[in-house]
Structure formats: structure tokens, C-alpha cells
Design a protein around this motif. Sequence first.
Motif, short mmCIF file in Angstrom:
data_model
loop_
_atom_site.label_atom_id
_atom_site.label_comp_id
_atom_site.label_asym_id
_atom_site.label_seq_id
_atom_site.Cartn_x
_atom_site.Cartn_y
_atom_site.Cartn_z
N LEU A 129 19.16 4.55 36.12
CA LEU A 129 19.70 5.87 36.43
C LEU A 129 21.15 5.91 35.97
CD1 LEU A 129 18.31 6.38 40.05
CD2 LEU A 129 17.51 7.49 37.97
N THR A 130 21.45 6.76 35.02
CA THR A 130 22.81 6.87 34.51
C THR A 130 23.67 7.68 35.46
OG1 THR A 130 22.25 8.83 33.22
CG2 THR A 130 22.06 6.67 32.13
N ARG A 131 24.98 7.40 35.44
CA ARG A 131 25.90 8.12 36.32
C ARG A 131 26.03 9.57 35.86
NH1 ARG A 131 31.12 9.75 37.45
NH2 ARG A 131 31.93 9.08 39.47
N PRO A 132 25.87 10.53 36.77
CA PRO A 132 26.04 11.94 36.38
C PRO A 132 27.50 12.24 36.03
CG PRO A 132 25.80 11.77 38.75
CD PRO A 132 25.55 10.39 38.20
N THR A 133 27.70 13.29 35.27
CA THR A 133 29.04 13.71 34.88
C THR A 133 29.38 15.02 35.57
OG1 THR A 133 28.15 14.85 32.94
CG2 THR A 133 28.89 12.58 32.64
N PRO A 134 30.68 15.24 35.84
CA PRO A 134 31.07 16.52 36.47
C PRO A 134 30.67 17.70 35.59
CG PRO A 134 32.88 14.95 36.52
CD PRO A 134 31.83 14.36 35.63
N ARG A 135 30.18 18.74 36.23
CA ARG A 135 29.77 19.93 35.48
C ARG A 135 30.92 20.91 35.44
NH1 ARG A 135 23.54 20.95 37.59
NH2 ARG A 135 22.74 18.90 37.01
N LEU A 136 31.34 21.23 34.24
CA LEU A 136 32.51 22.09 34.06
C LEU A 136 32.08 23.54 33.98
CD1 LEU A 136 34.37 20.01 31.34
CD2 LEU A 136 34.89 20.10 33.76
N GLU A 137 32.94 24.40 34.53
CA GLU A 137 32.74 25.83 34.36
C GLU A 137 33.34 26.25 33.03
OE1 GLU A 137 32.54 27.91 38.72
OE2 GLU A 137 34.44 27.87 37.68
N SER A 138 32.88 27.36 32.54
CA SER A 138 33.44 27.89 31.30
C SER A 138 34.92 28.19 31.48
CB SER A 138 32.71 29.17 30.89
OG SER A 138 33.35 29.78 29.79
N GLN A 139 35.71 27.78 30.52
CA GLN A 139 37.14 28.02 30.61
C GLN A 139 37.50 29.46 30.26
OE1 GLN A 139 39.36 25.74 31.80
NE2 GLN A 139 37.46 24.63 32.24
N ALA A 140 36.55 30.21 29.72
CA ALA A 140 36.82 31.60 29.37
C ALA A 140 36.66 32.46 30.62
CB ALA A 140 35.87 32.07 28.27
N LEU A 141 37.76 32.65 31.32
CA LEU A 141 37.73 33.43 32.56
C LEU A 141 37.95 34.90 32.21
CD1 LEU A 141 39.82 31.02 34.80
CD2 LEU A 141 37.34 31.18 34.60
N ALA A 142 36.94 35.51 31.65
CA ALA A 142 37.07 36.90 31.21
C ALA A 142 37.24 37.81 32.42
CB ALA A 142 35.82 37.30 30.42
N ILE A 143 38.12 38.78 32.28
CA ILE A 143 38.37 39.74 33.35
C ILE A 143 37.37 40.87 33.22
CG2 ILE A 143 40.06 41.32 34.32
CD1 ILE A 143 42.23 39.49 33.19
N ALA A 144 36.39 40.91 34.10
CA ALA A 144 35.33 41.91 34.01
C ALA A 144 35.84 43.29 34.42
CB ALA A 144 34.15 41.49 34.87
N ARG A 145 36.80 43.32 35.36
CA ARG A 145 37.30 44.60 35.87
C ARG A 145 38.79 44.65 35.61
NH1 ARG A 145 34.16 44.61 41.74
NH2 ARG A 145 32.04 44.72 40.90
N ASP A 146 39.18 45.50 34.69
CA ASP A 146 40.56 45.55 34.24
C ASP A 146 41.33 46.63 34.99
OD1 ASP A 146 42.93 46.15 32.38
OD2 ASP A 146 41.99 44.41 31.43
N LEU A 147 42.58 46.35 35.27
CA LEU A 147 43.44 47.31 35.95
C LEU A 147 43.67 48.56 35.09
CD1 LEU A 147 44.92 47.35 38.68
CD2 LEU A 147 46.96 46.53 37.51
N ARG A 148 43.41 48.44 33.81
CA ARG A 148 43.56 49.59 32.92
C ARG A 148 42.55 50.69 33.23
NH1 ARG A 148 43.86 46.82 28.72
NH2 ARG A 148 46.08 46.90 28.26
N ASP A 149 41.48 50.32 33.94
CA ASP A 149 40.46 51.32 34.28
C ASP A 149 40.93 52.30 35.35
OD1 ASP A 149 38.79 49.96 32.56
OD2 ASP A 149 37.92 48.73 34.16
#
Length: 509
Positions: free
Chosen positions: A173-193
Amino acid sequence: MAARVGTVAFQGIDVLDIDVQVQMTGGPLAFTVVGLPDKAVGESRERVRGALHALGIALPPQRLTVNLAPADVLKEGSHFDLPIALALLVMMGILPGDAMAGYQSLGELGLDGSIAPVAGVLPAAINALAGGKGLICPAATGGEAAWAGDGLDILAPPTLLSLINHFKGMQVLTRPTPRLESQALAIARDLRDVKGQETAKRVLEVAASGGHNMLMLGPPGSGKSMLAARLPGLLPPLDPAEALEVSMVHSIAGGLEGGRLIRTRPFREVHHSATLAAMVGGGTRARPGEISLAHQGVLFLDELPEFSRGTLEALRQPLETGRATVSRANHHVTYPARFQLVAAMNPCRCGHLDDPSLACGRAPKCAADYQSKISGPLFDRIDLHVDVPAVSAADLSLPPPREGSTEVAARVATARQCQRERYATPATGQQPVRTNAEADGEILERVAGPDAPGRQLLTDAAERLKLSARGYHRVLRVARTLADMDGADGVRRLHVAEALSYRRVAPGR
């Protein structure tokens, strides 16, 4: 002679070491679990029996006693299945007892021998690393356990058979690796709206810069919920220490998706039908509530007066201490709850107090009755109060504003960096401070003491507005944030004046 395997129990985010002991003796056939187990732990007998049967392993025809020590600690959850099964396998000589002594384990067994994910793997992994032991956990949560550190020996088998084969040298059994989140933190709701509402946008930026509590008051459809939904796009991501704190709480609640560490600040929208236990925490197993799931993030309460009085009053202590204590007959658990409260409400039940053509016949008395549902002490704990008037058709026809969430978030990050540098080294015996909203006592007076004109203005305003001591200090905190946004070294009269303009002294006034 008893076989022993280590596991854990949880009290809040605190982890307690549990010793699983199995003994086989002569006498009537029985399989007994003792040590203050709850129903889920008691039912583990059948899951363990079924999992072993799926592997072709029959329990010996003897009296089996499983003791979960210490016996005076309540054992809850299905994660005791795997350590009980491992202790039985050690007793039967299938697994080596000396090798198992170096591990703690947790996991739920299926009747086919599979190992299902359970809550609390991250704090269990940190506890195992601190105790110099390895961790055996389900394959689905191996990435979560890997965040505890590179020095932790982790086995994350998908099935009980694969774990047995690993110890017999037939499988690795190999050691698991940390699962990374996507670094692209896109802003779904913009204050410009959001069109118009420039004052509310300014207050929202102040709230994001200093971590201050905020209340928006205005008629239906004026954009209160839109503004609150855009606050996450203004907040900086969690630093590593904060991410670990937040992820531990969500791990206990079983809310880490795919074993990924949480890197963005939580934003919890709670419906006004939420119960006291759902808000603060509780239930039969004292789970964390919404205020703990919003730790280091934002708790948004829309239609604030519609919440039950008891639920709102339960927020008072956590807003001050940053902790939520769940006290029950068989539980006394404390969870972290350093959240930023953002609330919205209509001025009255019909919502059209300021429009004579739409207001009900009970105005303005209906407004006083409606707003009085919020107690003065809770109202006093909210730093920023802003009116959000109805948006006109002329505003809606305007093109989108030039400045959106990206530009505002950059200014917020600059202000937060000033606070991070200021509070980097806490004084001896002082709790660590991350934002101006958390500063108190000597620290607050040292960093937010205004100049002479500003102090005179604050003193006069406090006497005229009858500000409480809490209100006085919250004005100072907001003024310090405004100074950080201006890049000023000290708090001046201008900052105090703006901070005072964002404060109401009581509901309805």
C-alpha cells in the motif's frame, strides 16, 4: 491475554486515545462490546462479523469480549469497526500484534469487507503524528490524512483484505498524497454586478478589510443578499494555519470533499428556520453547528428578525469569545467559532417603511415592533450598520461600474497584510490576533488610539449617543481598519468620524 489496537474518540476537535482490547475465553458463545459504546458502536459487531465472513474468516467458537478503554469515555460513531476487526485478527494470529502496535486506525466496514470513509480523519492523523504512531484509515480519506505531515506513516486500504495482504507481504500500500484544490479561485459573483449602492459597497469593503460584523437594513429587492454573496470574492484565502483549523472542524463534521483541505474562507448561508442546535452545535453526538462551520469565514443571516429569539441570543457569547461551547448532560464540547457575522433585514414586516405608497397602515409602529426582535446586546456586537435603499430604475439602466471584486480584493489584501504584520508577535499570555475585529484591551488601545481631535470626537459622541464600553471599543476597531485602508500610521479624527457614522445605538434608532 488480550490483543490491543489503538484508535481515537472525539470530543469537539480534541482527540482522545482509545485502546481496543479483545479477549477470547471459554463459556457460552457471545460477542460483547463494553466501554460505554453508543448504538453505532454496538452494531459494529454485525458489520465486523459480516466483513470477516466475506473474507472467509470465521470467528472462533468462544466468548469474545471487546473493551474500549478508558471505559468512562462515551464512544460514538462507526469508525470503531476497523480497529475492532484488526484486534480480532491479531487475537486469531492473522495479523502481527507488534506491527499493529505502531498504528492507530479508524474506518467503517462494509459487509463485503470494504472500508468506508468516516469523519475526523484529519484530527486523528495529527494526533497520531504527535504520538509517534502511524495511521490506518479508509482509502477515500487518505489524502485528507496526508495533510498532517510528511513524517506520518499512513496506510489507506480500500478493503480489509488489501490491508491483510500488505502486512503479509503480498501487496504494497503506497502512501497517499495530499489532494490539492485548484489554485484558480475564480470569483463567480462579482461586485461589478451590483449597480448603485455605493455606500453599501464601501461598508462591505470595510467589513472585509477588518473582519467586522455587518448589518444591512433596507426594503426587499434593494440588493442586500447580492452584496453579502459577493463578500467571499473580497476576502483573502486562508493561510496554512487557518486552513488546518477550518479543515479540522469540517473533518469532524464529515464535510471535507474528497479529502481536500479547505483553502477558501467558508461562507455559510443559514435559513431562518434553523434550530438552536443547528446554529450553535449539538444533537446526540454534539456535532459542530453553523457558527463553527463558518470559523475563519462568514456567517450570513438573511431576514434576521425571522430567526427565533433563542437562536439569535445564542450568538452573543461566540461573537465575543470566538468559541462555541455545547453543554449537555453527557457532553461538554467546545468548537472554534471565530466567524464574521453579516446579516440583512427589512425595516419592517412589509419592508416598505420609507415608501408611503407601499407602507402598511401600521407604520411606523410596525418598524419598532419588527426591529425590537433583535436584542440590544446582540445589536451592540455588530460593528457596521448600513442602510441599503431601494435601487431606482435610472441606476439599473446604467452600465456596469468599472470597479469590480478584483480591484476591491486587492485593496482588502493590502489592509489585511498591514494587520498581519502588526499582530505578528502576540504579547505574552495574549491570544493571537489576526484582524482588527479581534483586537481588544491593551492591544486595541496601543494600535487604535486616535489623535487628540479624534479622541475628543469619540468621547463626545460616546456621551451623546450613550455608547456602551463595547460600542466604544468597536468604533475604535473600525477606525483602525479605516486607517489601514488609507495607509495611515495612526487613527485620525476623519477615521473616527466615519466609524461613528456606521453605528446605530439601538434597534429602530
